[in-house]
Design an enzyme around this catalytic site. Structure first.
Site, mmCIF file in Angstrom:
data_model
loop_
_atom_site.group_PDB
_atom_site.id
_atom_site.type_symbol
_atom_site.label_atom_id
_atom_site.label_comp_id
_atom_site.label_asym_id
_atom_site.label_seq_id
_atom_site.Cartn_x
_atom_site.Cartn_y
_atom_site.Cartn_z
ATOM 1 N N CYS A 2 0.823 -1.212 0.000
ATOM 2 C CA CYS A 2 0.000 0.000 0.000
ATOM 3 C C CYS A 2 0.854 1.258 0.000
ATOM 4 O O CYS A 2 1.933 1.287 0.582
ATOM 5 C CB CYS A 2 -0.879 0.052 1.240
ATOM 6 S SG CYS A 2 -1.927 -1.370 1.448
ATOM 7 N N ARG A 27 5.136 0.257 -5.966
ATOM 8 C CA ARG A 27 5.135 -0.521 -4.730
ATOM 9 C C ARG A 27 4.267 -1.769 -4.840
ATOM 10 O O ARG A 27 4.379 -2.678 -4.013
ATOM 11 C CB ARG A 27 4.629 0.337 -3.565
ATOM 12 C CG ARG A 27 5.533 1.496 -3.250
ATOM 13 C CD ARG A 27 4.874 2.453 -2.290
ATOM 14 N NE ARG A 27 4.761 1.921 -0.961
ATOM 15 C CZ ARG A 27 5.655 2.094 0.011
ATOM 16 N NH1 ARG A 27 6.727 2.792 -0.227
ATOM 17 N NH2 ARG A 27 5.476 1.591 1.205
ATOM 18 N N TRP A 74 -2.912 -2.662 -1.490
ATOM 19 C CA TRP A 74 -2.470 -4.030 -1.794
ATOM 20 C C TRP A 74 -3.258 -4.906 -0.820
ATOM 21 O O TRP A 74 -3.057 -4.830 0.391
ATOM 22 C CB TRP A 74 -0.969 -4.153 -1.566
ATOM 23 C CG TRP A 74 -0.366 -5.449 -1.999
ATOM 24 C CD1 TRP A 74 0.109 -5.770 -3.238
ATOM 25 C CD2 TRP A 74 -0.126 -6.600 -1.176
ATOM 26 N NE1 TRP A 74 0.614 -7.036 -3.233
ATOM 27 C CE2 TRP A 74 0.481 -7.580 -1.979
ATOM 28 C CE3 TRP A 74 -0.385 -6.904 0.162
ATOM 29 C CZ2 TRP A 74 0.853 -8.837 -1.505
ATOM 30 C CZ3 TRP A 74 -0.020 -8.156 0.639
ATOM 31 C CH2 TRP A 74 0.583 -9.099 -0.194
ATOM 32 N N ASN A 100 -1.977 2.072 5.771
ATOM 33 C CA ASN A 100 -1.062 0.989 5.384
ATOM 34 C C ASN A 100 -0.830 0.142 6.617
ATOM 35 O O ASN A 100 -0.592 0.702 7.690
ATOM 36 C CB ASN A 100 0.312 1.542 4.984
ATOM 37 C CG ASN A 100 0.266 2.285 3.679
ATOM 38 O OD1 ASN A 100 -0.782 2.373 3.056
ATOM 39 N ND2 ASN A 100 1.406 2.821 3.283
ATOM 40 N N GLY A 101 -0.835 -1.157 6.455
ATOM 41 C CA GLY A 101 -0.556 -2.026 7.600
ATOM 42 C C GLY A 101 -1.736 -2.942 7.876
ATOM 43 O O GLY A 101 -2.590 -3.152 7.008
ATOM 44 N N GLU A 486 18.648 -16.546 -7.244
ATOM 45 C CA GLU A 486 18.202 -15.219 -7.660
ATOM 46 C C GLU A 486 17.697 -15.245 -9.112
ATOM 47 O O GLU A 486 16.690 -14.618 -9.441
ATOM 48 C CB GLU A 486 19.362 -14.223 -7.478
ATOM 49 C CG GLU A 486 19.097 -12.811 -7.943
ATOM 50 C CD GLU A 486 17.925 -12.106 -7.265
ATOM 51 O OE1 GLU A 486 17.369 -12.629 -6.291
ATOM 52 O OE2 GLU A 486 17.538 -11.033 -7.760
ATOM 53 N N LYS A 490 13.937 -14.220 -10.238
ATOM 54 C CA LYS A 490 13.629 -13.201 -11.247
ATOM 55 C C LYS A 490 12.629 -13.763 -12.253
ATOM 56 O O LYS A 490 11.654 -13.123 -12.607
ATOM 57 C CB LYS A 490 14.889 -12.739 -12.002
ATOM 58 C CG LYS A 490 15.858 -11.888 -11.259
ATOM 59 C CD LYS A 490 15.381 -10.499 -10.918
ATOM 60 C CE LYS A 490 14.606 -10.454 -9.661
ATOM 61 N NZ LYS A 490 15.136 -10.265 -8.389
ATOM 62 N N GLU A 493 9.100 -14.333 -10.669
ATOM 63 C CA GLU A 493 8.439 -13.068 -10.300
ATOM 64 C C GLU A 493 7.771 -12.395 -11.491
ATOM 65 O O GLU A 493 6.653 -11.907 -11.379
ATOM 66 C CB GLU A 493 9.479 -12.067 -9.767
ATOM 67 C CG GLU A 493 9.867 -12.230 -8.329
ATOM 68 C CD GLU A 493 10.904 -11.192 -7.901
ATOM 69 O OE1 GLU A 493 10.730 -10.631 -6.823
ATOM 70 O OE2 GLU A 493 11.879 -10.956 -8.646
ATOM 71 N N HIS A 509 19.503 -35.179 -6.307
ATOM 72 C CA HIS A 509 18.665 -35.568 -5.180
ATOM 73 C C HIS A 509 17.215 -35.141 -5.361
ATOM 74 O O HIS A 509 16.481 -34.983 -4.395
ATOM 75 C CB HIS A 509 19.242 -34.985 -3.884
ATOM 76 C CG HIS A 509 20.625 -35.461 -3.605
ATOM 77 N ND1 HIS A 509 20.890 -36.732 -3.136
ATOM 78 C CD2 HIS A 509 21.826 -34.864 -3.787
ATOM 79 C CE1 HIS A 509 22.204 -36.877 -3.019
ATOM 80 N NE2 HIS A 509 22.790 -35.765 -3.408
ATOM 81 N N LYS A 608 6.672 -4.058 -3.906
ATOM 82 C CA LYS A 608 8.081 -3.673 -3.879
ATOM 83 C C LYS A 608 8.592 -3.618 -2.450
ATOM 84 O O LYS A 608 9.698 -4.036 -2.149
ATOM 85 C CB LYS A 608 8.228 -2.293 -4.544
ATOM 86 C CG LYS A 608 9.641 -1.777 -4.588
ATOM 87 C CD LYS A 608 10.442 -2.562 -5.596
ATOM 88 C CE LYS A 608 11.911 -2.198 -5.592
ATOM 89 N NZ LYS A 608 12.715 -3.262 -6.199
HETATM 90 C C1 G6P Z 1 9.827 -7.748 -1.839
HETATM 91 C C2 G6P Z 1 10.371 -7.268 -3.165
HETATM 92 C C3 G6P Z 1 11.707 -7.942 -3.441
HETATM 93 C C4 G6P Z 1 12.666 -7.690 -2.292
HETATM 94 C C5 G6P Z 1 12.060 -8.124 -0.959
HETATM 95 C C6 G6P Z 1 12.903 -7.646 0.203
HETATM 96 O O1 G6P Z 1 9.485 -9.080 -1.931
HETATM 97 O O2 G6P Z 1 9.470 -7.558 -4.214
HETATM 98 O O3 G6P Z 1 12.263 -7.418 -4.633
HETATM 99 O O4 G6P Z 1 13.848 -8.387 -2.521
HETATM 100 O O5 G6P Z 1 10.771 -7.544 -0.788
HETATM 101 O O6 G6P Z 1 12.886 -6.250 0.225
HETATM 102 P P1 G6P Z 1 14.007 -5.334 0.817
HETATM 103 O O7 G6P Z 1 13.522 -3.944 0.512
HETATM 104 O O8 G6P Z 1 14.045 -5.620 2.287
HETATM 105 O O9 G6P Z 1 15.275 -5.650 0.148
#
Ligand code: G6P
Length: 613
Positions: A2, A27, A74, A100-101, A486, A490, A493, A509, A608
């Site tokens: 949010c 976000r 959100w 937010n929250g 990672e 990517k 996501e 395994h 985000k």
């Molecule tokens: C969310 C974002 C990711 C990020 C993660 C941790 O899931 O979509 O891209 O890696 O949060 O966020 P931070 O701001 O703590 O790195």
């Protein structure tokens, strides 16, 4: 997650609010809305979907208001729809709330208020706040601020709240507990927002509200920040220059591509002033000032989430190999709930792009409660993690807008690499020769990143060859195992292809059972020291007809000969290779997602900055 923006001043509020909401889109959200007061009457617009939809619904209305609050939601409680979108309005229509929250005890208060005749329209936890403020206001004949204070003594949870009341049409109230909120001070105008990006074009003066604080902003009398107990608080004003071009796409079709392409620059920026090749030194400020204490640390415990957790995994290899300090890497969300053993002599390092991730913040506060020293590796200047940690280092990557983190990862790694070497040197674990070799290699990273970007067309071609896969496997060893994780993250996501990262040897395994001629297997094979092992893993995949896409060092002939596709990257030292080997994986995921028609910058369901646990 949010986003909030609020405005009071002399400008027309609606365009400021809408523009702010557009800048908060990154976000992650599913609905949007705003309230403004005009002629002492509240006007609220909200809808499911994008801010552009909201804008359309307001465009033909003639609203001249100069005060308002706005929100991107959100969904947590209740599906994304028009009714659940914020703002939420009190029973008599006079009070509007964005939040937010999460309010954890909203059910209890909902029940109490329903018994008192309040009707709830939405499924959200937020609506209870609007009704509760109205209820206290009337029941005790108090003003909105007093009613808010009273409401806050009853609600449990995390919140950044902003309140508008048509009975006080020149005032905005806001409160914060465990959810970020920044206050912007312009000339005769004020702003509130979840981060500086939506309001940075109007001012460079910001106050970061702390937990348990309320702010009252009055058009005629300025602002007052106070504790929940109503004691006045004086807060530091921070000067932050948000350059507009940093939060815009420029000539790139997506923020993610822009941010991938920024990496030669952001890797250099994150290391600027922290090493000198000519004179042969490394010195990261946050570490230097505590070097005696950190140098004696018995153990480093990294806490992080998402991509930052992958950074921390690479850091474990770095600090153990180079500085010879035992490390643990924890998901912040697990660490905080499992009564971890934290000893004197442990250093807790939080890694976070946003500096606002709720679980990482909570893990830090647990560590602090138990007396541990804390260090923050953070990108967003002034963010909560940067403020609560004992010391730390910014990554200086600039605003990262694409939800899928890219430049934040490589800049975090660059800073942590410097720190590992600095600490290794302090602990006499790094010889002169190694030290200078590492510094030489570090200095070349930005130009090597640039060379990788030159292969964009080839990577796009490979993306076209595998874009229809349903699954993908990423394999790496040593330093490049976290890179495999990672790369897989990517891809899933932003393209919604199911992908998993594995240490290459672990393939036998389990995942090997999945390999067939439809399965792309992306192998990160740049580690010089274990080249033969990786080669054997590739042979095992080929024997089962899997499609091999190999990330290899330039002129690495053996893997190139058996891979279906290969992407060459300039050679560097193994310890530094993740900073480079991740870049082709970012581009691969990007192109696949674009080819599949996905919304790269705002993938479904993702946020985000995850400010709720
Ligand atoms: C969310 C974002 C990711 C990020 C993660 C941790 O899931 O979509 O891209 O890696 O949060 O966020 P931070 O701001 O703590 O790195």
């Amino acid at each position: 997650m949010c986003g909030i923006v609020a405005y009071i001043g002399n400008r027309a509020a609606t365009p400021v609010l809408l523009d702010g909401l557009f800048r908060l889109e990154y976000r992650g959200y599913d609905s949007a809305g705003l309230s403004v007061i005009e002629n002492k009457s509240m006007h609220t617009f909200k809808c499911k979907g994008k801010v552009a939809e909201l804008q359309k619904s307001i465009d033909d209305q003639d609203i001249g208001s100069t005060i308002g609050i706005a929100h991107t939601r959100w969904a947590t409680h209740g599906v994304p729809n028009d009714i659940n979108a914020h703002p939420h309005i009190s029973r008599d229509g006079s009070i509007s709330v964005v939040h937010n929250g999460i309010i954890e005890n909203y059910q209890t208060w909902k029940k109490i208020l329903e018994e008192k005749g309040f009707q709830f329209d939405s499924e959200t936890d937020t609506e209870v706040i609007a009704h509760l403020i109205e209820y206290f206001k009337k029941e005790y004949s108090i003003n909105t601020e007093e009613a808010l204070r009273r409401a806050l003594t009853h609600i449990v949870g995390a919140y950044a709240l902003v309140i508008l009341d048509e009975d006080e049409p020149d005032t905005i109230l806001a409160a914060r507990k465990s959810s970020p909120m920044v206050f912007g001070i312009g000339s005769d105008e004020y702003f509130l927002a979840s981060d500086v990006n939506p309001i940075g074009q109007y001012t460079d003066k910001f106050i970061f509200l702390e937990d348990d604080q309320i702010i009252r902003i009055d058009r005629n009398n300025g602002y007052r920040i106070s504790s929940f107990e109503n004691e006045a608080v004086s807060s530091e004003i921070h000067r932050i220059d948000v350059r507009l071009e940093e939060v815009e796409k420029g000539n790139f079709p997506h923020f993610m591509l822009k941010e991938i392409y920024q990496q030669p620059q952001t890797i250099a920026d994150s290391m600027r002033g922290r090493y000198n090749r000519k004179d042969g030194w490394i010195s990261v400020g946050g570490l230097k000032k505590e070097i005696d204490r950190i140098g004696q640390a018995k153990r480093l415990i990294f806490v992080a989430c998402g991509t930052s957790w992958h950074t921390a995994l690479v850091a474990e290899y770095l600090f153990e190999e180079i500085a010879r300090i035992p490390c643990e890497v924890e998901y912040a969300s697990e660490f905080r709930y499992r009564n971890p053993i934290i000893d004197e002599g442990d250093l807790i390092i939080a890694v976070s792009q946003s500096g606002e991730t709720a679980d990482t913040l909570a893990a830090l506060s647990l560590a602090k409660e138990r007396g541990a020293m804390t260090y923050g590796i953070v990108n967003v200047v002034g963010s909560s993690i940067s403020r609560v940690t004992d010391t730390g280092s910014y990554t200086h990557a600039g605003p990262e807008i694409g939800v899928a983190s890219t430049k934040a990862f490589t800049s975090q790694l660059a800073v942590l690499t410097l720190m590992a070497i600095q600490l290794g040197r302090y602990r006499n674990e790094v010889s002169d020769t190694e030290y200078h070799a590492l510094i030489e290699a570090i200095d070349l990273l930005p130009s090597k990143a640039e060379q990788i970007l030159e292969q964009n067309d080839k990577i796009r071609y490979i993306a076209g060859e595998i874009k229809s896969a349903s699954n993908a496997l990423y394999l790496g060893r040593g330093y490049n195992f976290p890179v495999a994780l990672e790369g897989a993250l990517k891809l899933k996501e932003i393209s919604y292809i199911h992908a998993e990262g594995y240490p290459a040897a672990e393939m036998k395994h389990g995942p090997i059972a999945l390999i067939d001629l439809y399965m792309p297997v992306i192998v990160i094979g740049t580690n010089e020291s274990i080249q033969d092992k990786i080669l054997s893993n590739i042979e095992e995949v080929k024997a089962r007809k899997g499609i091999i896409i190999a990330i290899i060092n330039e002129k690495e002939q053996r893997i190139r000969d058996i891979a279906d596709f290969y992407i060459e990257i300039p050679k560097t030292m193994d310890a530094l290779s993740p900073i480079l080997s991740v870049i082709p994986l970012q581009l691969l995921a990007y192109h696949i997602a674009v080819m599949r028609g996905c919304n790269v910058d705002q993938p479904r369901n993702l946020a985000k900055s995850v400010t709720v646990e």
